[in-house]
Design a protein around this motif. Sequence first.
Motif, PDB file in Angstrom:
ATOM      1  N   VAL A  43      54.748 -15.226  33.085  1.00 12.67           N
ATOM      2  CA  VAL A  43      54.630 -15.251  34.546  1.00 12.67           C
ATOM      3  C   VAL A  43      55.827 -14.561  35.194  1.00 12.67           C
ATOM      4  CG1 VAL A  43      54.498 -16.772  36.561  1.00 12.67           C
ATOM      5  CG2 VAL A  43      53.296 -17.384  34.462  1.00 12.67           C
ATOM      6  N   ILE A  44      57.016 -14.775  34.643  1.00 12.47           N
ATOM      7  CA  ILE A  44      58.215 -14.150  35.185  1.00 12.47           C
ATOM      8  C   ILE A  44      58.148 -12.633  35.018  1.00 12.47           C
ATOM      9  CG2 ILE A  44      60.728 -13.966  34.956  1.00 12.47           C
ATOM     10  CD1 ILE A  44      59.790 -16.544  36.260  1.00 12.47           C
ATOM     11  N   GLU A  45      57.568 -12.160  33.928  1.00 12.54           N
ATOM     12  CA  GLU A  45      57.407 -10.714  33.733  1.00 12.54           C
ATOM     13  C   GLU A  45      56.537 -10.110  34.826  1.00 12.54           C
ATOM     14  OE1 GLU A  45      55.865 -10.528  29.792  1.00 12.54           O
ATOM     15  OE2 GLU A  45      57.849 -10.519  28.835  1.00 12.54           O
ATOM     16  N   THR A  64      63.608  -1.299  31.587  1.00  8.59           N
ATOM     17  CA  THR A  64      64.132  -2.007  32.757  1.00  8.59           C
ATOM     18  C   THR A  64      63.575  -3.424  32.851  1.00  8.59           C
ATOM     19  OG1 THR A  64      64.365   0.075  33.967  1.00  8.59           O
ATOM     20  CG2 THR A  64      64.360  -1.947  35.262  1.00  8.59           C
ATOM     21  N   ALA A  65      62.264  -3.558  32.611  1.00 13.78           N
ATOM     22  CA  ALA A  65      61.639  -4.885  32.689  1.00 13.78           C
ATOM     23  C   ALA A  65      62.218  -5.823  31.627  1.00 13.78           C
ATOM     24  CB  ALA A  65      60.129  -4.753  32.503  1.00 13.78           C
ATOM     25  N   ASN A  66      62.407  -5.304  30.411  1.00 16.48           N
ATOM     26  CA  ASN A  66      62.985  -6.127  29.342  1.00 16.48           C
ATOM     27  C   ASN A  66      64.434  -6.500  29.649  1.00 16.48           C
ATOM     28  OD1 ASN A  66      60.667  -6.151  27.774  1.00 16.48           O
ATOM     29  ND2 ASN A  66      61.231  -4.325  26.625  1.00 16.48           N
ATOM     30  N   LEU A  67      65.165  -5.564  30.240  1.00 16.61           N
ATOM     31  CA  LEU A  67      66.562  -5.837  30.590  1.00 16.61           C
ATOM     32  C   LEU A  67      66.654  -6.962  31.614  1.00 16.61           C
ATOM     33  CD1 LEU A  67      69.582  -5.127  30.464  1.00 16.61           C
ATOM     34  CD2 LEU A  67      69.153  -3.430  32.277  1.00 16.61           C
ATOM     35  N   ILE A  68      65.785  -6.919  32.623  1.00 20.17           N
ATOM     36  CA  ILE A  68      65.816  -7.933  33.679  1.00 20.17           C
ATOM     37  C   ILE A  68      65.449  -9.313  33.117  1.00 20.17           C
ATOM     38  CG2 ILE A  68      64.769  -8.694  35.844  1.00 20.17           C
ATOM     39  CD1 ILE A  68      64.394  -5.715  36.549  1.00 20.17           C
ATOM     40  N   ILE A  69      64.421  -9.369  32.294  1.00 20.73           N
ATOM     41  CA  ILE A  69      64.007 -10.664  31.754  1.00 20.73           C
ATOM     42  C   ILE A  69      65.063 -11.212  30.793  1.00 20.73           C
ATOM     43  CG2 ILE A  69      62.698  -9.761  29.787  1.00 20.73           C
ATOM     44  CD1 ILE A  69      61.691 -12.755  31.987  1.00 20.73           C
ATOM     45  N   ALA A 118      63.782 -16.710  45.248  1.00 15.29           N
ATOM     46  CA  ALA A 118      63.367 -15.606  44.376  1.00 15.29           C
ATOM     47  C   ALA A 118      61.919 -15.217  44.635  1.00 15.29           C
ATOM     48  CB  ALA A 118      63.552 -16.004  42.911  1.00 15.29           C
ATOM     49  N   GLN A 119      61.038 -16.208  44.737  1.00 16.93           N
ATOM     50  CA  GLN A 119      59.607 -15.920  44.896  1.00 16.93           C
ATOM     51  C   GLN A 119      59.298 -15.305  46.254  1.00 16.93           C
ATOM     52  OE1 GLN A 119      57.055 -15.524  43.250  1.00 16.93           O
ATOM     53  NE2 GLN A 119      55.304 -16.835  43.720  1.00 16.93           N
ATOM     54  N   TYR A 120      59.723 -15.979  47.323  1.00 17.62           N
ATOM     55  CA  TYR A 120      59.381 -15.497  48.651  1.00 17.62           C
ATOM     56  C   TYR A 120      60.186 -14.261  49.056  1.00 17.62           C
ATOM     57  CZ  TYR A 120      56.797 -19.860  49.139  1.00 17.62           C
ATOM     58  OH  TYR A 120      55.913 -20.891  48.961  1.00 17.62           O
ATOM     59  N   GLY A 121      61.365 -14.094  48.472  1.00 15.00           N
ATOM     60  CA  GLY A 121      62.178 -12.926  48.781  1.00 15.00           C
ATOM     61  C   GLY A 121      61.934 -11.761  47.855  1.00 15.00           C
ATOM     62  N   HIS A 122      60.994 -11.926  46.913  1.00 19.83           N
ATOM     63  CA  HIS A 122      60.699 -10.880  45.915  1.00 19.83           C
ATOM     64  C   HIS A 122      61.999 -10.383  45.288  1.00 19.83           C
ATOM     65  CE1 HIS A 122      56.523 -10.767  47.242  1.00 19.83           C
ATOM     66  NE2 HIS A 122      56.935 -10.645  48.488  1.00 19.83           N
ATOM     67  N   SER A 123      62.824 -11.340  44.882  1.00 22.46           N
ATOM     68  CA  SER A 123      64.159 -10.996  44.399  1.00 22.46           C
ATOM     69  C   SER A 123      64.399 -11.564  42.997  1.00 22.46           C
ATOM     70  CB  SER A 123      65.225 -11.526  45.364  1.00 22.46           C
ATOM     71  OG  SER A 123      66.517 -11.359  44.837  1.00 22.46           O
ATOM     72  N   TYR A 124      64.287 -10.691  41.987  1.00 18.12           N
ATOM     73  CA  TYR A 124      64.637 -11.135  40.639  1.00 18.12           C
ATOM     74  C   TYR A 124      66.145 -11.310  40.509  1.00 18.12           C
ATOM     75  CZ  TYR A 124      64.753  -5.992  40.340  1.00 18.12           C
ATOM     76  OH  TYR A 124      64.956  -4.656  40.596  1.00 18.12           O
ATOM     77  N   GLU A 125      66.919 -10.641  41.418  1.00 16.30           N
ATOM     78  CA  GLU A 125      68.374 -10.870  41.429  1.00 16.30           C
ATOM     79  C   GLU A 125      68.692 -12.327  41.763  1.00 16.30           C
ATOM     80  OE1 GLU A 125      67.804  -6.544  42.731  1.00 16.30           O
ATOM     81  OE2 GLU A 125      66.901  -8.489  43.185  1.00 16.30           O
TER      82      GLU A 125
END
Length: 502
Positions: A43-45, A64-69, A118-125
């Motif tokens: 789900v986080i991906e 990039t996706a793997n790095l973030i997760i 994170a969810q509402y701000g669309h922020s994985y940071e």
Amino acid sequence: MGSCNGNVEENSRYCIFVILVTQLPFAFIMGIHLTALNSLTPVIEVFINESYQVRYRESPSEYTANLIINLAHSALVWGSLVGCVLVKLVINLFSRKGSILMTHCFMVLSSILMGPVAQYGHSYESLIIGRFINGIFRAVGFTVVVIFIAETTCRRRLGFYQGPFSTFQFISSAFGLGLAHSKVLGTQDLWMWTMCIPIFASVIYFVCYPWIPETPVYVLKKRKREDALNILKLLRSEPTVEKELTILENESEELPSQKDLPLMMLLKKRYLRRQLFTTMITMTTVQLLGIQAITMFSDSLLLSAGVDEGYVTIVSVGLFLQSIIAFLISAPLQRRFGTKKVYVIGLFVITISYMIFVIADGLHVKIPTMSYVAIFGLFAVFFGLQLGPLFVLSGLPSELTTAGSRPTVVFYSQCAYWILAGIIIFVFPYSHQAWGVYSYIPFVAISIILVPFSIFVLPETHNRSSAQIQKSFGMKTMALASKSDDCIETVPVLQLANDQMA
């Protein structure tokens, strides 16, 4: 203190309440945040991909996706590395219970950052930063809670009351895995609330906070002997606590002019050096034996051992829930035989189980039925960890140290604990991918080495006073009670300049 019989309950009901309300909510928080991303990874991906598209109007590359997760997973441990460095600062600036209160406040903040923001701000940071903050105060809170319990309970019951910490943490880990399942809160719309569930545990602590006292040791350090005596009277079921207070005074004044125990003094003085060595080994045993890899990658390890993908989370939940059975066995064993013997028994179980797991995991591709043996071996390894090293993770180091040395010795031991966790969380995924079953060989070798260490190097602590334990480390002691006393207590000599040097 007091009675010679280690099975006599000397803590008052009020003391037990203080211990539980301090220990269990924090263990609940640690457990859920430890495993939440384990089940939520798919789900986080998706969340990361959607957030990246909203921001950059394109999908992220696979790299990039793997790095973030991976950053999201590892931020908890990297934050813990920072937190273990801040422990001494927090302890010096705040009181014991004040430090725990502050920890809960930041845990609430981190939950909000990891979830709704994170969810509402669309922020994985925000997810990464929240995990990092959570890690910082995970390390701070864990150390302070260990010290708080050690300074609150009577010494003879210390191992028993610190034992439930790890058990409840893994019960909450199983709870977190269950909450994060795709049929519960592990959906694209609800995953953020998994991160917020631990807030309820903090609320419990906030509500009970006014009824939680400072520890007698902390009050003594503030030169308020009468207040410390009154607190002890509340915490003990026995009417006379003067003797215990005197012992705590002597322990607290090992270094009356020092706010912190210098590392060089720990290394120079023989008994302090042995305190540090044995405490560091016992506290880091679970990391040396791979607990970080098992807890944070349990689904992946079970998949590689042959578990069907549709059932892997359920099996992971069972892996953590078996800690209840281990606790029910460990608690009476510890009460009768002491923390050292429980630690030794756990190491024997772990060593044998690791051998079974490695052999079966290596053969299950050629012999499919061996996958069941491999799964049994992994369960047995985790069972052994909870039976021994995890059960005594807090209690045994507290028994090996004194009121004066404990904060500093535990600080350095916690630093080693989280450094090892950081190394394992970074190295193990790559080593397991490259070497497969052979990546477990270091854990097997270390478990074999630790068995003779636990038998021949670790001192016995069961039904022994602090001074008796320190005497086995080489510290000079003096008797506090008369020789005719059946339960002689001893306290450290205050003139440390005359202590033996190695």
